[in-house]
Design an enzyme around this catalytic site. Structure first.
Site, PDB file in Angstrom:
ATOM      1  N   GLU A  92     -29.186  -4.447 -54.954  1.00 31.37           N
ATOM      2  CA  GLU A  92     -28.379  -3.365 -54.147  1.00 31.37           C
ATOM      3  C   GLU A  92     -27.879  -4.023 -53.019  1.00 31.37           C
ATOM      4  OE1 GLU A  92     -28.199  -2.035 -51.189  1.00 31.37           O
ATOM      5  OE2 GLU A  92     -30.018  -1.280 -50.710  1.00 31.37           O
TER       6      GLU A  92
ATOM      7  N   GLU B  79     -20.744  -6.030 -48.641  1.00 34.82           N
ATOM      8  CA  GLU B  79     -21.807  -7.450 -48.593  1.00 34.82           C
ATOM      9  C   GLU B  79     -22.093  -8.489 -50.007  1.00 34.82           C
ATOM     10  OE1 GLU B  79     -25.957  -5.784 -48.068  1.00 34.82           O
ATOM     11  OE2 GLU B  79     -24.879  -4.607 -46.279  1.00 34.82           O
TER      12      GLU B  79
END
Length: 390
Positions: A173, A182
């Site tokens: 995630e 990210e």
């Protein structure tokens, strides 16, 4: 370097015999030096308090940055029920009797989900020492032993696994406000290649980055000055940043609360990622996307959001689209906003004090969204709106 668990601070024996197992499990090790953090530089929480303030004893000695992250977006993320349900359901159909690798495990939620759903072995990899410490403690508090749940304090790209512990399922995630912000594709592609068995599945399997043109008088208040009591401060408008994106969570706004927000286009797909097969090299460094104005008016900004989904279960997805986002999701992901200007009006003469020209359009007008990725890794995105050449 030997593979290690991040130890608790001196005086804490919460880990019991966990470290003896960690020392014996020598086949986990770092193969190269990961990105280095200057831990001493960051400072402690108590050093950040105002003079005369009392520091809560449980926070003494902790990093200021860890406390800020936890209270800024990490707690909202952990309490995002829609996100949690998505991962629970996606893992439920895959992990029984399997080895699961959680990349970017944080304090252990997805790793522990996999274990609770019947994974044979669930390994969580987390590069932040303090979160890795908390993950180990959470493992113990949830009653799991070392033989079924293990947490590794390491950068996943600096880790190797023995063949018998390689993953059948990779879960991650590592999404940001932008889908790849990210490094989701970087870390998953590396894990597929080195830390997983052939045919391993990735959760989530797919994701799409979307964009939408919007207009809003209230939103434009963040981008330019309006006359006040007959006083013009328009000279300040030359500082409007149309080169970088901002985030709604960073500005403390929720798009769902802006009542005059007008969708000036349909949602357009920028790119789709198959996390089971693709690498960052499969995404072009730039792209041009056609988009049509739905209404006449001024386009103030481009809003970006994403959707991730499970290809094996129809309707199982999660998104940062503000129409389906609650408070928790807006606080930890939110949306990205790129303000726009009509740079074509400045093509003849422009100086550093020029006002950014509003991007006025007619209904049905064909436009082009020029998108550029940062290098390396395609993590950040810049979008520029231009008129389509006739």
């Amino acid at each position: 370097f030997s593979y290690i668990f991040a130890p608790m601070r001196s005086g804490c024996n919460a880990f019991g015999t966990g470290f003896a197992h960690a020392r014996a499990y020598a086949s986990y090790h770092r193969t190269k030096k990961p990105f280095q953090r200057n831990d001493a530089w960051e400072g402690t929480y108590e050093s950040s308090l105002e003079f005369g303030f009392r520091c809560p004893p449980r926070l003494t000695g902790r990093k200021k940055s860890s406390i800020e992250i936890a209270n800024d977006w990490y707690f909202p993320m952990l309490n995002d029920s829609g996100r949690n349900d998505f991962y629970w359901q996606a893992l439920q159909r895959r992990v029984t009797g399997k080895n699961v690798l959680d990349v970017g495990a944080g304090c252990g939620l997805l790793t522990l989900m996999a274990a609770k759903l019947g994974a044979k072995l669930s390994i969580g990899v987390e590069s932040t020492r303090e979160l890795a410490e908390l993950a180990i403690l959470n493992r113990q508090r949830n009653g799991f032993e070392w033989d079924t749940v293990r947490f590794v304090h390491a950068n996943s790209r600096a880790l190797t696994l023995p063949e018998f512990d390689k993953a059948d399922v990779i879960v991650s995630e590592t999404f940001g406000t932008l889908m790849l912000g990210e490094g989701m594709l970087d870390v998953v592609a590396d894990a597929r290649q080195r830390l997983a068995r052939d045919g391993a599945e990735v959760v989530p399997g797919f994701g799409t980055q979307y964009a939408l043109l919007v207009s809003s008088d209230h939103l434009s208040m963040l981008s330019r000055h309006r006359d006040t009591h007959g006083i013009s401060l328009s000279a300040a408008n030359c500082l409007l940043d149309t080169g970088n994106m901002m985030t709604t969570k960073g500005r403390g706004i929720r798009l769902s609360s802006i009542q005059d927000l007008v969708y000036m286009s349909e949602c357009v797909e920028l790119y789709t990622v198959d996390f089971n097969r693709m690498t960052p090299d499969d995404i072009p460094s730039s792209m041009s996307i056609d988009v049509r104005a739905k209404f006449s008016g001024v386009i103030d900004a481009i809003v970006l959001f994403w959707k991730a989904w499970d290809p094996c279960e129809e309707g199982l997805s999660m998104t940062t689209w503000h129409g389906e986002s609650d408070l928790a999701r807006d606080l930890h992901w939110g949306q990205a906003i790129q303000f726009v200007e009509d740079q074509a009006l400045h093509c003849v003469s422009v100086d550093r004090y020029s006002d950014p020209a509003p991007f006025a359009v007619e209904a049905g007008e064909q436009l082009v969204m020029e998108c550029r990725f940062s290098e390396p890794g395609h993590r950040m995105l810049q979008c520029e709106l231009v008129r389509k050449k006739k």
